[in-house]
Design a protein around this motif. Structure first.
Motif, PDB file in Angstrom:
ATOM      1  N   UNK A  61       0.844  -1.183   0.000  1.00  0.00           N
ATOM      2  CA  UNK A  61       0.000   0.000   0.000  1.00  0.00           C
ATOM      3  C   UNK A  61       0.878   1.232   0.000  1.00  0.00           C
ATOM      4  N   UNK A  62       0.513   2.241  -0.791  1.00  0.00           N
ATOM      5  CA  UNK A  62       1.288   3.472  -0.843  1.00  0.00           C
ATOM      6  C   UNK A  62       1.984   3.648  -2.174  1.00  0.00           C
ATOM      7  N   UNK A  63       3.045   4.438  -2.189  1.00  0.00           N
ATOM      8  CA  UNK A  63       3.700   4.851  -3.428  1.00  0.00           C
ATOM      9  C   UNK A  63       5.149   4.404  -3.482  1.00  0.00           C
ATOM     10  N   UNK A  64       5.584   4.060  -4.679  1.00  0.00           N
ATOM     11  CA  UNK A  64       6.971   3.699  -4.963  1.00  0.00           C
ATOM     12  C   UNK A  64       7.415   4.519  -6.161  1.00  0.00           C
ATOM     13  N   UNK A  65       8.616   5.120  -6.089  1.00  0.00           N
ATOM     14  CA  UNK A  65       9.066   5.986  -7.169  1.00  0.00           C
ATOM     15  C   UNK A  65      10.356   5.479  -7.784  1.00  0.00           C
ATOM     16  N   UNK A  66      10.445   5.585  -9.121  1.00  0.00           N
ATOM     17  CA  UNK A  66      11.662   5.242  -9.841  1.00  0.00           C
ATOM     18  C   UNK A  66      11.861   6.195 -10.997  1.00  0.00           C
ATOM     19  N   UNK A 105      13.183   5.938  -5.176  1.00  0.00           N
ATOM     20  CA  UNK A 105      13.477   4.708  -4.439  1.00  0.00           C
ATOM     21  C   UNK A 105      14.370   3.754  -5.224  1.00  0.00           C
ATOM     22  N   UNK A 106      14.233   3.752  -6.561  1.00  0.00           N
ATOM     23  CA  UNK A 106      15.067   2.888  -7.388  1.00  0.00           C
ATOM     24  C   UNK A 106      15.302   3.582  -8.724  1.00  0.00           C
ATOM     25  N   UNK A 107      16.297   3.096  -9.451  1.00  0.00           N
ATOM     26  CA  UNK A 107      16.608   3.669 -10.761  1.00  0.00           C
ATOM     27  C   UNK A 107      16.604   2.570 -11.811  1.00  0.00           C
ATOM     28  N   UNK A 108      16.257   2.950 -13.043  1.00  0.00           N
ATOM     29  CA  UNK A 108      16.449   2.082 -14.197  1.00  0.00           C
ATOM     30  C   UNK A 108      17.620   2.638 -14.999  1.00  0.00           C
ATOM     31  N   UNK A 109      18.539   1.760 -15.456  1.00  0.00           N
ATOM     32  CA  UNK A 109      19.742   2.262 -16.124  1.00  0.00           C
ATOM     33  C   UNK A 109      20.245   1.273 -17.160  1.00  0.00           C
ATOM     34  N   UNK A 110      20.706   1.814 -18.299  1.00  0.00           N
ATOM     35  CA  UNK A 110      21.345   0.994 -19.328  1.00  0.00           C
ATOM     36  C   UNK A 110      22.769   0.611 -18.928  1.00  0.00           C
ATOM     37  N   UNK A 111      23.266   1.187 -17.861  1.00  0.00           N
ATOM     38  CA  UNK A 111      24.594   0.865 -17.351  1.00  0.00           C
ATOM     39  C   UNK A 111      24.504   0.591 -15.855  1.00  0.00           C
ATOM     40  N   UNK A 170      18.272  -0.538 -10.196  1.00  0.00           N
ATOM     41  CA  UNK A 170      19.271  -0.252  -9.173  1.00  0.00           C
ATOM     42  C   UNK A 170      18.552   0.131  -7.878  1.00  0.00           C
ATOM     43  N   UNK A 171      18.883  -0.566  -6.810  1.00  0.00           N
ATOM     44  CA  UNK A 171      18.211  -0.344  -5.532  1.00  0.00           C
ATOM     45  C   UNK A 171      19.219  -0.476  -4.405  1.00  0.00           C
ATOM     46  N   UNK A 172      18.831  -0.054  -3.210  1.00  0.00           N
ATOM     47  CA  UNK A 172      19.652  -0.250  -2.020  1.00  0.00           C
ATOM     48  C   UNK A 172      19.453  -1.659  -1.477  1.00  0.00           C
ATOM     49  N   UNK A 173      20.499  -2.210  -0.918  1.00  0.00           N
ATOM     50  CA  UNK A 173      20.342  -3.473  -0.202  1.00  0.00           C
ATOM     51  C   UNK A 173      19.708  -3.222   1.171  1.00  0.00           C
TER      52      UNK A 173
END
Length: 372
Positions: free
Chosen positions: A47-52, A98-104, A314-317
């Motif tokens: 429940x709630x929001x997640x941002x990338x 909260x997370x990133x999408x990346x080609x590298x 890409x996310x934090x552990x």
């Protein structure tokens, strides 16, 4: 299972993504004519929001994942801003998303910054989640397919082979009536991950026929250039004797080349592109949950299509907030699920992550937690 919690996102983040994502749990999350994407029976909802934010190469896949997740989880809202890989990594490292999408994958310096961004001096994880075959497309009247060895392909794009009936092309296409017509190679005018991966392939597989370093910018003066994969596809389609390189979802009705690998020519397919990921080692020096790949562009494995682009989540552990960790973990687990990977493939022509690697990646996603 539902995970509690709510987080308010800044207006800056929301404005950039509202055109891509829809209200949570709404049928408007689907594009016109799109079927609801499949989801696992044991899907975990939050429940709630997640941002990338990040890679535009995975924009269509992300739209599909967001739609599938939000339709199944009516109290979840996933926001993704396709601002480009570099900007996405920067926003993640600055704690704006909260997370990133990346080609590298993150490099060493970015990994150090991530330890300051993540909780308890924890590292970030690079999770390969989307494998995009890069197609070599051409427009040549009466010709729908060609066999091209890497050396020949390199010499075409290096402007050394300039006619379609050149013996180097004819040798591997004996049944094809090749015209005495000028070849017009079309390259990207903008810096791109597609160009970086295409030139990395040429550098690895073509030897001396491609004397340039891998680069996201086209390394020589172009014959013709266009912005984005869609721009290259339009330029190739509107010309005659044209050839270019695009992400697989932009091939349309254009001819495509089978690429020489070892002693055979391999046609583009999700299955053949997925094999290069399965055979590629992970980058040395990373921790056990980091899965940055060293793509084996020079592979000679049978049935492997070698020209691909891999995008990472890409996310934090470790996150400061238990809710943040649970949301990232739940959504990325869906992205990596068999259903999530197949949903993206059905829409984009991407290569689903091979099952053995997918299991390792899901174990790493399951390790994402909160500090303390």
């Amino acid at each position: 299972m539902t995970l509690p919690g709510h987080r308010t996102l800044s207006a800056t983040v929301m404005v950039g993504v509202l055109a891509l994502t829809a209200a949570c749990g709404s049928d408007n999350a689907l594009r016109e004519g799109q079927e609801p994407p499949p989801v696992p029976e044991d899907l975990t909802c939050f429940e709630g929001s997640l941002s990338g934010a990040g890679s535009s190469a995975q924009e269509n896949a992300m739209y599909t994942w967001v739609a599938g997740y939000q339709l199944a989880c009516e109290n979840a809202l996933v926001l993704y801003d396709s601002v480009g890989s570099g900007a996405g990594r920067s926003q993640f490292l600055e704690s704006a998303v909260d997370f990133a999408g990346s080609d590298e994958a993150l490099d060493d310096a970015e990994h150090e910054r991530a330890r300051q961004r993540c909780a308890a001096d924890a590292p970030a994880v690079n999770i390969p989640a989307y494998v995009v075959p890069i197609a070599v497309i051409f427009h040549l009247e009466g010709v729908e397919s060609l066999n091209l060895p890497p050396e020949t392909l390199a010499r075409i794009f290096n402007q050394q082979i300039t006619r379609w009936n050149d013996p180097a092309i004819a040798e591997h296409n004996p049944e094809t009536d090749l015209p005495d017509l000028r070849i017009t190679p079309v390259s990207r005018s903008d810096e791109s991950g597609t160009t970086a991966n295409f030139t990395s392939y040429l550098a690895a597989a073509a030897g001396a026929a491609w004397p340039h370093e891998p680069s996201g910018s086209w390394p020589i003066e172009p014959v013709e250039a266009a912005q984005g994969s869609s721009g290259i596809a339009e330029a190739v389609e509107s010309g005659q004797g044209t050839i270019g390189y695009v992400e697989a979802s932009h091939t349309a009705d254009l001819g495509t080349a089978a690429i020489g690998v070892g002693g055979e020519f391999v046609e583009l397919s999700p299955e053949s592109a997925g094999r290069v990921v399965a055979s590629s080692p992970e980058r040395p020096g990373g921790h056990r949950h980091d899965h940055a790949l060293e793509l084996d562009y020079g592979t000679t494995e049978p049935g492997t299509y070698p020209i691909v682009l891999v995008t990472y989540e890409i996310a934090c552990l470790r996150y400061e907030s238990r809710d943040d960790a649970a949301r990232v973990r739940a959504f990325l687990d869906y992205v990596l699920s068999e259903e999530g990977q197949q949903a993206a493939s059905d829409v984009t022509g991407s290569a689903p992550i091979p099952a053995e690697l997918r299991s390792k990646l899901q174990d790493s996603v399951a390790a994402i937690s909160a500090a303390g």
